[in-house]
Design a protein around this motif. Sequence first.
Motif, short mmCIF file in Angstrom:
data_model
loop_
_atom_site.label_atom_id
_atom_site.label_comp_id
_atom_site.label_asym_id
_atom_site.label_seq_id
_atom_site.Cartn_x
_atom_site.Cartn_y
_atom_site.Cartn_z
N GLY A 33 47.11 71.17 42.64
CA GLY A 33 46.92 71.40 41.21
C GLY A 33 45.43 71.36 40.93
N PRO A 34 45.01 71.37 39.67
CA PRO A 34 43.58 71.27 39.36
C PRO A 34 43.00 69.98 39.95
N ARG A 35 41.77 70.06 40.51
CA ARG A 35 41.22 68.92 41.24
C ARG A 35 41.12 67.67 40.35
N ALA A 36 41.72 66.59 40.81
CA ALA A 36 41.73 65.33 40.05
C ALA A 36 41.99 64.16 40.98
N VAL A 37 41.48 63.00 40.63
CA VAL A 37 41.71 61.78 41.41
C VAL A 37 42.12 60.67 40.44
N SER A 38 43.21 60.01 40.75
CA SER A 38 43.68 58.89 39.96
C SER A 38 43.72 57.68 40.87
N VAL A 39 43.06 56.60 40.49
CA VAL A 39 43.08 55.41 41.33
C VAL A 39 43.71 54.27 40.54
N GLN A 40 44.65 53.60 41.19
CA GLN A 40 45.20 52.39 40.61
C GLN A 40 44.62 51.23 41.41
N ILE A 41 44.01 50.30 40.70
CA ILE A 41 43.37 49.17 41.38
C ILE A 41 44.14 47.89 41.03
N ALA A 42 44.27 47.02 41.99
CA ALA A 42 44.86 45.71 41.72
C ALA A 42 43.89 44.64 42.22
N GLY A 43 43.80 43.58 41.47
CA GLY A 43 42.92 42.49 41.84
C GLY A 43 43.50 41.18 41.35
N THR A 44 42.75 40.12 41.56
CA THR A 44 43.23 38.80 41.18
C THR A 44 42.10 38.00 40.54
N SER A 45 42.49 36.91 39.94
CA SER A 45 41.49 36.01 39.37
C SER A 45 41.98 34.57 39.49
N ALA A 46 41.09 33.73 39.93
CA ALA A 46 41.43 32.31 40.04
C ALA A 46 41.26 31.62 38.69
N LEU A 47 40.34 32.17 37.86
CA LEU A 47 40.08 31.61 36.53
C LEU A 47 40.63 32.57 35.48
N PRO A 48 40.78 32.11 34.24
CA PRO A 48 41.28 33.03 33.20
C PRO A 48 40.38 34.26 33.08
N PRO A 49 40.95 35.47 33.17
CA PRO A 49 40.15 36.68 33.05
C PRO A 49 39.47 36.77 31.67
N ILE A 50 38.34 37.49 31.63
CA ILE A 50 37.61 37.66 30.37
C ILE A 50 38.22 38.85 29.62
N ARG A 51 38.58 38.63 28.38
CA ARG A 51 39.29 39.64 27.59
C ARG A 51 38.36 40.30 26.57
N ARG A 52 38.89 41.36 25.90
CA ARG A 52 38.13 42.03 24.84
C ARG A 52 38.36 41.40 23.49
N ASP A 53 39.42 40.64 23.36
CA ASP A 53 39.87 40.25 22.02
C ASP A 53 39.50 38.81 21.68
N THR A 54 38.49 38.28 22.37
CA THR A 54 38.18 36.85 22.21
C THR A 54 36.69 36.60 21.89
N ALA A 55 36.00 37.63 21.34
CA ALA A 55 34.62 37.41 20.89
C ALA A 55 34.65 36.55 19.63
N CYS A 56 33.62 35.71 19.45
CA CYS A 56 33.58 34.81 18.28
C CYS A 56 32.34 35.11 17.43
N ALA A 57 32.52 35.05 16.11
CA ALA A 57 31.36 35.18 15.21
C ALA A 57 30.33 34.14 15.63
N GLY A 58 29.07 34.56 15.69
CA GLY A 58 28.00 33.66 16.14
C GLY A 58 27.56 33.93 17.57
N ASP A 59 28.44 34.57 18.37
CA ASP A 59 28.07 34.87 19.77
C ASP A 59 26.87 35.82 19.83
N ASP A 60 26.13 35.71 20.93
CA ASP A 60 25.18 36.77 21.29
C ASP A 60 25.95 37.92 21.92
N VAL A 61 25.40 39.13 21.81
CA VAL A 61 25.93 40.28 22.54
C VAL A 61 24.92 40.64 23.62
N TRP A 62 25.41 40.81 24.84
CA TRP A 62 24.57 41.09 26.00
C TRP A 62 25.02 42.38 26.66
#
Length: 319
Positions: free
Chosen positions: A127-156
Amino acid sequence: MAGCSEFTLIGRYLTGLGAARADVTLGVGDDAAILQSPADPWLLSALDTLIEDVHFPGDMPAEAVGYRALAVNLSDIAAMGGQPRWAVVGLTLPAMDEDWVAGFARGLDAIAQTHEVAVVGGDVTRGPRAVSVQIAGTSALPPIRRDTACAGDDVWVSGRLGEAAGGLAVWQAGQQGEPRWAGLVDAFLRPVPRLCLGQALQGIAHAAIDVSDGLLADAGHIASQSGVAIDLARAALRPSARLQAFGGTAQATAWLCSGGDDYALCFTAPVTARSTVAQAAQNARTPVRRIGQVRHGHGVLLDGVAVGGAHTGYRHFER
Ligand SMILES: Nc1ncnc2c1ncn2[C@@H]1O[C@H](COP(=O)(O)OP(=O)(O)OP(=O)(O)O)[C@@H](O)[C@H]1O
Ligand SMILES: Cc1ncc(C[n+]2csc(CCOP(=O)(O)O)c2C)c(N)n1
Ligand SMILES: [Mg+2]
């Protein structure tokens, strides 16, 4: 070679790519890979697709397509602070082209080896040239999410935003052979997934995202999902000298804000963690800088003024 089947292609080029991992009982060859459940409590899974002429120019070297297809997926694991382990690769080709697949496999193998990822399976179709990659990984600590920024934080943010979009423009202008723009072209062809930085930020950063669509768009995802406003300082959004040299200051600034393809990490952290963030970034050998503040409210602001929604980043269905 004309007439070579997808099974020949898999056997010859797509078997055993990446790291030989002890947690892979069976890789390429059966109906599914057999993987050993890790001790880490969090499993991470993501998928990204690259399509010719949408995500990469048709004349981009096959090796770079293979590298980039995994790099953009590793970047999603990096944004969560995870450790990547296994990848599954869907490859769609318009015609049998062994040289192209050999190059693709070399690029994929190189970055998979670097990050200790095993390529454990996939799919080959026409078909039309395309690549789809599914990645799996792990974390020993709680992963960092998008929905947990707090007012007062710096943005980096890490890295030199806008250079990948500049590199794509160099490529599309046919100037990729010009040594002055080699760094920009490299930023597009070989984005570096910031895995060490992401891992170092676990337990420090409140929220993180990788910048794929553009800084304003991706900061906007943190803002909307965390229910906060992100106020960026224009003075901190200065494009690199070489990006300005190629595109001029106005275009370079537009690439920095909305070009996308950077695969840098944008994250928020409490003001009290400034020196801890700086140390984590140094340990990860990844330059970071502060570009703004999280505030009560919503949306993305530049020096306190709301950014209009029209041109904040890449959108597939609004071209
Ligand atoms: N077809 C789909 N079905 C289910 N969930 C999806 C689908 N497409 C996207 N998502 C999910 O929506 C969220 C946002 O997807 P998106 O593709 O924008 O990811 P991203 O990391 O923000 O950007 P990028 O793909 O540029 O890395 C992700 O959690 C993704 O898994
Ligand atoms: C040939 C060509 N034209 C334009 C672009 C720019 N581009 C395409 S998709 C995307 C966002 C990320 O994709 P997604 O959201 O699908 O992960 C960006 C910035 C490119 N890379 N190649
Ligand atoms: Mg992402």
